[in-house]
Design an enzyme around this catalytic site. Structure first.
Site, mmCIF file in Angstrom:
data_model
loop_
_atom_site.group_PDB
_atom_site.id
_atom_site.type_symbol
_atom_site.label_atom_id
_atom_site.label_comp_id
_atom_site.label_asym_id
_atom_site.label_seq_id
_atom_site.Cartn_x
_atom_site.Cartn_y
_atom_site.Cartn_z
ATOM 1 C CD GLU A 94 -1.395 16.002 14.514
ATOM 2 O OE1 GLU A 94 -1.491 17.222 14.703
ATOM 3 O OE2 GLU A 94 -2.385 15.272 14.405
ATOM 4 C CB CYS A 107 -1.299 5.652 17.691
ATOM 5 S SG CYS A 107 -2.244 5.913 16.192
ATOM 6 C CB CYS A 114 -3.812 9.823 3.845
ATOM 7 S SG CYS A 114 -4.226 8.083 3.566
ATOM 8 C CB CYS A 118 -11.465 7.305 4.586
ATOM 9 S SG CYS A 118 -10.474 5.862 4.138
ATOM 10 C CB CYS A 121 -10.244 9.757 7.693
ATOM 11 S SG CYS A 121 -8.577 9.828 8.379
ATOM 12 C CB CYS A 339 -9.620 6.787 15.538
ATOM 13 S SG CYS A 339 -8.801 5.299 15.971
HETATM 14 N N1 SAH Z 1 -4.838 4.068 6.764
HETATM 15 C C1 SAH Z 1 -4.886 3.132 7.833
HETATM 16 C C2 SAH Z 1 -4.443 3.679 9.182
HETATM 17 C C3 SAH Z 1 -4.922 5.060 9.583
HETATM 18 S S1 SAH Z 1 -6.558 5.296 10.173
HETATM 19 C C4 SAH Z 1 -6.278 2.541 7.936
HETATM 20 O O1 SAH Z 1 -7.157 2.978 7.232
HETATM 21 O O2 SAH Z 1 -6.450 1.586 8.682
HETATM 22 C C5 SAH Z 1 -6.740 4.502 11.717
HETATM 23 C C6 SAH Z 1 -8.173 4.066 11.996
HETATM 24 O O3 SAH Z 1 -9.027 5.203 12.299
HETATM 25 C C7 SAH Z 1 -8.846 3.395 10.806
HETATM 26 O O4 SAH Z 1 -9.535 2.266 11.248
HETATM 27 C C8 SAH Z 1 -9.812 4.444 10.315
HETATM 28 O O5 SAH Z 1 -10.857 3.906 9.573
HETATM 29 C C9 SAH Z 1 -10.251 5.073 11.613
HETATM 30 N N2 SAH Z 1 -10.863 6.395 11.476
HETATM 31 C C10 SAH Z 1 -10.610 7.313 10.530
HETATM 32 N N3 SAH Z 1 -11.352 8.425 10.765
HETATM 33 C C11 SAH Z 1 -12.070 8.196 11.884
HETATM 34 C C12 SAH Z 1 -12.992 8.973 12.648
HETATM 35 N N4 SAH Z 1 -13.295 10.202 12.299
HETATM 36 N N5 SAH Z 1 -13.531 8.413 13.760
HETATM 37 C C13 SAH Z 1 -13.186 7.165 14.141
HETATM 38 N N6 SAH Z 1 -12.321 6.391 13.466
HETATM 39 C C14 SAH Z 1 -11.763 6.891 12.352
#
Ligand code: SAH
Length: 349
Positions: A94, A107, A114, A118, A121, A339
């Site tokens: 996406e 974006c 991945c 995390c 996420c 995000c």
């Molecule tokens: N892997 C990379 C890019 C993808 S995530 C990274 O970690 O930076 C993009 C951003 O969204 C990151 O800052 C991540 O921590 C944040 N993110 C992930 N899940 C989220 C959520 N449920 N709510 C808000 N931000 C989130």
């Protein structure tokens, strides 16, 4: 017998020129094709209208153009657009277009799924299937650029690698894609307008610093206390904050480019004074900006966004310490484009 045709976009401009010369044609035809493939992003030899029909047929006899297909486009109430992007092998990623008053930000995804874990996420719930190749990254940007012109009458102003995947774990392809996106023969978007967002892979941050690409760096920090960070981002156990910090010092010494930290404040996880102090202590060694991101819930339980009062405490403390801080409003929540929500439901279910 059907011979597998080669993807023409693997060829450099010189190789395309040589291809034409080897067939007794003029070398400049290679330049024309290169322009169609990249700057103009056409996905069919038929569309290469300054070539004769014979040459177009010749190309399609030798090559294919492997390209992405925007399978489904969804528009949020707030104007955000999400593309479900089908790759040539049927997998889907996406990418999102986020308009604000002065900017249109793309974006984009760097991997299918991945490999990191995390806990907050949605993408982490998908296993990593494969890296995107440079063209697939480029195509996402080109598609969003077209949509930006179509819906907002302006080209993209910024690109962030904050879609699915960890860009620094697909390093070589990321670099190739950025080079092509920023080249005048590609999309001509300055690297200054491109932000690579990483969960923090120290070795690759160092490599990116050495690469001299000129891109901006964002780090998804979320906590500057090892035990807390490991709880929510388990890979932190190995790639810990000390290593991360030292790679960021290296990044700054090489690039002199301000570092952005992405940070969600969750109730009961990182909402105490000690969390704020640790954050300030961690990032004040160089010019820094902290983006306080609103949490986008991805399932029932587990994580809850902290109260506005706590977020205010973060803002006040960071500002007093001379650190730039912004609160990032969530966009595209109604279409699961925000995000951490990119999970491509069709693929997951
Ligand atoms: N892997 C990379 C890019 C993808 S995530 C990274 O970690 O930076 C993009 C951003 O969204 C990151 O800052 C991540 O921590 C944040 N993110 C992930 N899940 C989220 C959520 N449920 N709510 C808000 N931000 C989130």
């Amino acid at each position: 017998m059907q011979v597998d045709k080669k993807d023409i976009r693997i060829l450099s401009k010189d190789e395309l020129r040589e291809f034409f010369v080897s067939l007794g044609e003029k070398a400049f035809r290679g330049n024309q094709v290169y322009e169609w493939l990249w700057k103009k992003s056409v996905y069919s030899f038929e569309d290469m209208t300054n070539l004769s029909q014979d040459l177009r047929h010749l190309l399609s006899a030798h090559f294919v153009i492997n390209h992405i297909e925007v399978d489904q486009m969804q528009r949020s109430e707030d104007g955000t657009i999400k593309n479900a992007v089908r790759l040539h092998d049927g997998l889907v990623v996406e990418s999102v277009l986020i308009p604000t008053e002065n900017r249109t930000t793309a974006c984009v995804s760097s991997q299918v799924g991945c490999s990191l874990d995390c806990k907050f996420c949605a993408t982490a719930r998908l296993k990593r299937m494969r890296n995107l190749n440079p063209d697939e990254i480029y195509d996402q940007v080109a598609a969003l650029n077209k949509e930006s012109r179509l819906y907002f009458n302006r080209p993209l102003s910024n690109i962030v690698f904050m879609g699915m995947g960890e860009p620094l774990m697909n390093y070589k392809n990321l670099v190739k894609a950025v080079e092509k996106i920023s080249s005048p023969e590609g999309l001509g978007i300055s690297p200054k307008r491109i932000t690579v967002s990483t969960s923090g892979v120290p070795k690759m941050i160092r490599q990116l610093a050495e690469e001299g690409l000129g891109v901006k760096l964002a780090v998804s920090l979320h906590s500057a206390i090892d035990s807390t960070r490991t709880r929510i981002m388990p890979f932190n156990e190995k790639l810990n904050l000390k290593e991360l910090r030292s790679s960021l010092e290296f990044w700054y010494s090489k690039t002199k480019s301000r570092i952005t930290y992405e940070y969600v404040v969750w109730e009961g996880i990182n909402d105490k004074g000690k969390d704020i102090e640790a954050l300030i202590h961690f990032c004040r060694f160089a010019p820094a900006k902290v983006n306080l991101i609103e949490y986008n819930p991805i399932d029932e339980g587990g994580f809850k966004q902290a109260s506005p009062q706590v977020v205010r405490q973060y803002v006040n403390a960071l500002e007093s310490a001379g650190i730039t801080v912004t609160i990032r409003r969530s966009r595209g929540q109604d279409i699961d484009a925000a995000c951490g929500q990119l999970a491509n439901k069709a693929q997951r279910d």
